[in-house]
Design a protein around this motif. Structure first.
Motif, PDB file in Angstrom:
ATOM      1  N   ASP A  94      44.504  29.242  76.692  1.00 20.17           N
ATOM      2  CA  ASP A  94      44.034  28.452  75.548  1.00 20.17           C
ATOM      3  C   ASP A  94      44.036  29.351  74.326  1.00 20.17           C
ATOM      4  O   ASP A  94      43.443  30.440  74.348  1.00 20.17           O
ATOM      5  N   ILE A  95      44.727  28.933  73.287  1.00 23.74           N
ATOM      6  CA  ILE A  95      44.693  29.687  72.024  1.00 23.74           C
ATOM      7  C   ILE A  95      43.436  29.252  71.282  1.00 23.74           C
ATOM      8  O   ILE A  95      43.357  28.155  70.739  1.00 23.74           O
ATOM      9  N   VAL A  96      42.427  30.129  71.275  1.00 21.16           N
ATOM     10  CA  VAL A  96      41.132  29.767  70.699  1.00 21.16           C
ATOM     11  C   VAL A  96      41.042  30.118  69.213  1.00 21.16           C
ATOM     12  O   VAL A  96      40.154  29.638  68.510  1.00 21.16           O
ATOM     13  N   HIS A  97      41.951  30.963  68.757  1.00 22.22           N
ATOM     14  CA  HIS A  97      42.025  31.272  67.325  1.00 22.22           C
ATOM     15  C   HIS A  97      43.443  31.739  67.010  1.00 22.22           C
ATOM     16  O   HIS A  97      44.024  32.534  67.749  1.00 22.22           O
ATOM     17  N   TYR A  98      43.999  31.218  65.918  1.00 25.16           N
ATOM     18  CA  TYR A  98      45.364  31.584  65.541  1.00 25.16           C
ATOM     19  C   TYR A  98      45.464  31.563  64.025  1.00 25.16           C
ATOM     20  O   TYR A  98      45.380  30.514  63.403  1.00 25.16           O
ATOM     21  N   GLU A 100      47.029  33.890  60.322  1.00 27.25           N
ATOM     22  CA  GLU A 100      48.123  34.729  59.825  1.00 27.25           C
ATOM     23  C   GLU A 100      47.972  36.177  60.299  1.00 27.25           C
ATOM     24  O   GLU A 100      48.951  36.873  60.556  1.00 27.25           O
ATOM     25  N   GLN A 101      46.724  36.624  60.458  1.00 25.41           N
ATOM     26  CA  GLN A 101      46.448  38.017  60.819  1.00 25.41           C
ATOM     27  C   GLN A 101      46.349  38.239  62.328  1.00 25.41           C
ATOM     28  O   GLN A 101      46.924  39.185  62.863  1.00 25.41           O
ATOM     29  N   THR A 102      45.602  37.371  63.024  1.00 30.21           N
ATOM     30  CA  THR A 102      45.336  37.604  64.443  1.00 30.21           C
ATOM     31  C   THR A 102      45.462  36.331  65.271  1.00 30.21           C
ATOM     32  O   THR A 102      45.397  35.214  64.739  1.00 30.21           O
ATOM     33  N   VAL A 103      45.595  36.518  66.574  1.00 31.26           N
ATOM     34  CA  VAL A 103      45.550  35.403  67.520  1.00 31.26           C
ATOM     35  C   VAL A 103      44.678  35.838  68.696  1.00 31.26           C
ATOM     36  O   VAL A 103      44.701  36.998  69.104  1.00 31.26           O
ATOM     37  N   ALA A 104      43.873  34.897  69.212  1.00 29.82           N
ATOM     38  CA  ALA A 104      43.037  35.154  70.385  1.00 29.82           C
ATOM     39  C   ALA A 104      43.427  34.159  71.468  1.00 29.82           C
ATOM     40  O   ALA A 104      43.354  32.941  71.268  1.00 29.82           O
ATOM     41  N   ILE A 105      43.866  34.686  72.618  1.00 28.00           N
ATOM     42  CA  ILE A 105      44.347  33.847  73.714  1.00 28.00           C
ATOM     43  C   ILE A 105      43.470  34.079  74.938  1.00 28.00           C
ATOM     44  O   ILE A 105      43.325  35.211  75.397  1.00 28.00           O
ATOM     45  N   LEU A 116      42.844  37.971  75.177  1.00 30.98           N
ATOM     46  CA  LEU A 116      43.687  38.932  74.475  1.00 30.98           C
ATOM     47  C   LEU A 116      43.564  38.665  72.984  1.00 30.98           C
ATOM     48  O   LEU A 116      43.869  37.569  72.512  1.00 30.98           O
ATOM     49  N   ASN A 117      43.063  39.643  72.227  1.00 31.58           N
ATOM     50  CA  ASN A 117      43.033  39.570  70.774  1.00 31.58           C
ATOM     51  C   ASN A 117      44.185  40.420  70.261  1.00 31.58           C
ATOM     52  O   ASN A 117      44.254  41.621  70.530  1.00 31.58           O
ATOM     53  N   ILE A 118      45.093  39.797  69.522  1.00 35.12           N
ATOM     54  CA  ILE A 118      46.320  40.479  69.103  1.00 35.12           C
ATOM     55  C   ILE A 118      46.456  40.436  67.587  1.00 35.12           C
ATOM     56  O   ILE A 118      46.247  39.393  66.960  1.00 35.12           O
ATOM     57  N   ASP A 119      46.782  41.580  67.006  1.00 35.35           N
ATOM     58  CA  ASP A 119      47.100  41.647  65.583  1.00 35.35           C
ATOM     59  C   ASP A 119      48.559  41.255  65.417  1.00 35.35           C
ATOM     60  O   ASP A 119      49.466  41.941  65.890  1.00 35.35           O
ATOM     61  N   LEU A 120      48.808  40.130  64.756  1.00 37.82           N
ATOM     62  CA  LEU A 120      50.167  39.608  64.626  1.00 37.82           C
ATOM     63  C   LEU A 120      51.014  40.409  63.648  1.00 37.82           C
ATOM     64  O   LEU A 120      52.245  40.352  63.693  1.00 37.82           O
ATOM     65  N   THR A 121      50.372  41.162  62.772  1.00 37.12           N
ATOM     66  CA  THR A 121      51.129  41.891  61.745  1.00 37.12           C
ATOM     67  C   THR A 121      51.734  43.183  62.259  1.00 37.12           C
ATOM     68  O   THR A 121      52.729  43.666  61.717  1.00 37.12           O
ATOM     69  N   ASP A 122      51.123  43.778  63.301  1.00 38.33           N
ATOM     70  CA  ASP A 122      51.710  45.005  63.845  1.00 38.33           C
ATOM     71  C   ASP A 122      51.921  44.953  65.360  1.00 38.33           C
ATOM     72  O   ASP A 122      52.330  45.937  65.968  1.00 38.33           O
ATOM     73  N   GLY A 123      51.638  43.789  65.975  1.00 41.25           N
ATOM     74  CA  GLY A 123      51.939  43.594  67.380  1.00 41.25           C
ATOM     75  C   GLY A 123      51.148  44.465  68.327  1.00 41.25           C
ATOM     76  O   GLY A 123      51.696  45.002  69.288  1.00 41.25           O
ATOM     77  N   THR A 165      29.894  47.362  77.012  1.00 38.20           N
ATOM     78  CA  THR A 165      30.915  48.058  76.207  1.00 38.20           C
ATOM     79  C   THR A 165      31.339  47.222  75.002  1.00 38.20           C
ATOM     80  O   THR A 165      32.005  47.724  74.108  1.00 38.20           O
ATOM     81  N   PHE A 166      30.968  45.945  75.007  1.00 40.61           N
ATOM     82  CA  PHE A 166      31.308  45.005  73.928  1.00 40.61           C
ATOM     83  C   PHE A 166      32.827  44.859  73.753  1.00 40.61           C
ATOM     84  O   PHE A 166      33.294  44.557  72.654  1.00 40.61           O
ATOM     85  N   GLN A 167      33.582  45.055  74.826  1.00 38.28           N
ATOM     86  CA  GLN A 167      35.042  44.973  74.718  1.00 38.28           C
ATOM     87  C   GLN A 167      35.586  43.587  75.042  1.00 38.28           C
ATOM     88  O   GLN A 167      36.751  43.307  74.796  1.00 38.28           O
ATOM     89  N   ASP A 168      34.733  42.724  75.600  1.00 37.59           N
ATOM     90  CA  ASP A 168      35.167  41.357  75.900  1.00 37.59           C
ATOM     91  C   ASP A 168      34.691  40.452  74.766  1.00 37.59           C
ATOM     92  O   ASP A 168      33.531  40.058  74.714  1.00 37.59           O
ATOM     93  N   PHE A 169      35.600  40.155  73.847  1.00 37.71           N
ATOM     94  CA  PHE A 169      35.189  39.392  72.664  1.00 37.71           C
ATOM     95  C   PHE A 169      36.311  38.466  72.205  1.00 37.71           C
ATOM     96  O   PHE A 169      37.472  38.591  72.615  1.00 37.71           O
ATOM     97  N   ILE A 170      35.931  37.522  71.342  1.00 41.83           N
ATOM     98  CA  ILE A 170      36.891  36.630  70.690  1.00 41.83           C
ATOM     99  C   ILE A 170      36.742  36.816  69.188  1.00 41.83           C
ATOM    100  O   ILE A 170      35.640  36.666  68.644  1.00 41.83           O
ATOM    101  N   LEU A 171      37.826  37.148  68.534  1.00 41.34           N
ATOM    102  CA  LEU A 171      37.796  37.410  67.097  1.00 41.34           C
ATOM    103  C   LEU A 171      38.154  36.141  66.332  1.00 41.34           C
ATOM    104  O   LEU A 171      39.280  35.649  66.412  1.00 41.34           O
ATOM    105  N   TYR A 172      37.178  35.598  65.605  1.00 41.70           N
ATOM    106  CA  TYR A 172      37.399  34.427  64.753  1.00 41.70           C
ATOM    107  C   TYR A 172      37.428  34.866  63.289  1.00 41.70           C
ATOM    108  O   TYR A 172      37.325  36.055  62.986  1.00 41.70           O
ATOM    109  N   ASN A 173      37.548  33.895  62.392  1.00 40.66           N
ATOM    110  CA  ASN A 173      37.566  34.230  60.969  1.00 40.66           C
ATOM    111  C   ASN A 173      36.182  34.631  60.478  1.00 40.66           C
ATOM    112  O   ASN A 173      36.012  35.692  59.875  1.00 40.66           O
TER     113      ASN A 173
END
Length: 210
Positions: A94-98, A100-105, A116-123, A165-173
């Motif tokens: 499920d793409i929970v956030h998409y 121009e800058q990032t996508v969270a899947i 998976l939180n991915i920076d779309l500008t640098d992959g 560790t706070f490493q499991d997160f979803i990055l929204y706007n």
């Protein structure tokens, strides 16, 4: 002249027959290994395609962005998950956030959910350290731990900063949602405005496309 035409016709028929047979062999060989379902469009995001892989009782759906670095990251993740499954498993996404800058899947199977939180500008895959100004990481974790502790008290949940560790997160706007051991914690980015890197703060580049 007529014999030449007949000979050419026979050669053409023979070639067509060979090509058809080759196609049948390829199809049979392919089905015996990994079966990939033809691509179709993601139901929410029209520029993302949905693909599926079936292998040894595993069924995995995943998005295809047609951005080389991003698709390679997702493919590597899928291969890692495939190798870890010990029994028949169905995994969806499920793409929970998409933006121009990032996508969270979010990938979900019968037992776990991973994001998976991915920076779309640098992959690149994003960890918590990637979001925060390097010199201010300790301040960020301390402030986040205090917020998590206060919220856990309100909801009668347990929280230990040593175990998180706070490493499991979803990055929204506007916010970051952390999946902690015993609770889910949503925090506004405004609370960390002086600690986050500019590119990951709330703004137009991080607004959801949909």
């Amino acid at each position: 002249m007529r014999k030449r035409k007949l000979r050419k016709k026979r050669v053409l028929i023979l070639l067509v027959g060979i090509l058809a047979l080759s196609g049948m062999i390829f199809s049979i060989t392919y089905k015996d290994s990994t079966e990939a379902v033809p691509l179709k469009m993601d139901p929410t995001y029209p520029n993302v395609e949905l693909s599926s892989i079936s292998e040894n009782g595993m069924q995995i759906d995943f998005p295809v962005f047609h951005i080389d670095e991003i698709d390679q990251l997702i493919t590597a993740y899928i291969q890692e998950r495939l190798s870890s499954f010990e029994e028949a498993t169905v995994m969806t996404y499920d793409i929970v956030h998409y933006s121009e800058q990032t996508v969270a899947i979010q990938f979900t199977d019968q037992q776990t959910t991973e994001t998976l939180n991915i920076d779309l500008t640098d992959g690149t895959l994003l960890s918590l350290e990637d979001l925060v100004v390097e010199q201010k990481m300790d301040d960020f974790v301390k402030k986040l731990s205090n917020i998590a502790y206060a919220e856990s008290k309100k909801s009668n949940q347990s929280f230990s900063s040593e175990q998180e560790t706070f490493q499991d997160f979803i990055l929204y706007n506007q916010s970051i949602v952390f999946n902690l051991k015993d609770m889910q914690l949503a925090v506004s980015k405004q609370l960390f405005d002086d600690l986050l890197k500019d590119r990951y703060k709330a703004g137009k580049a991080n607004e959801d496309i949909v």
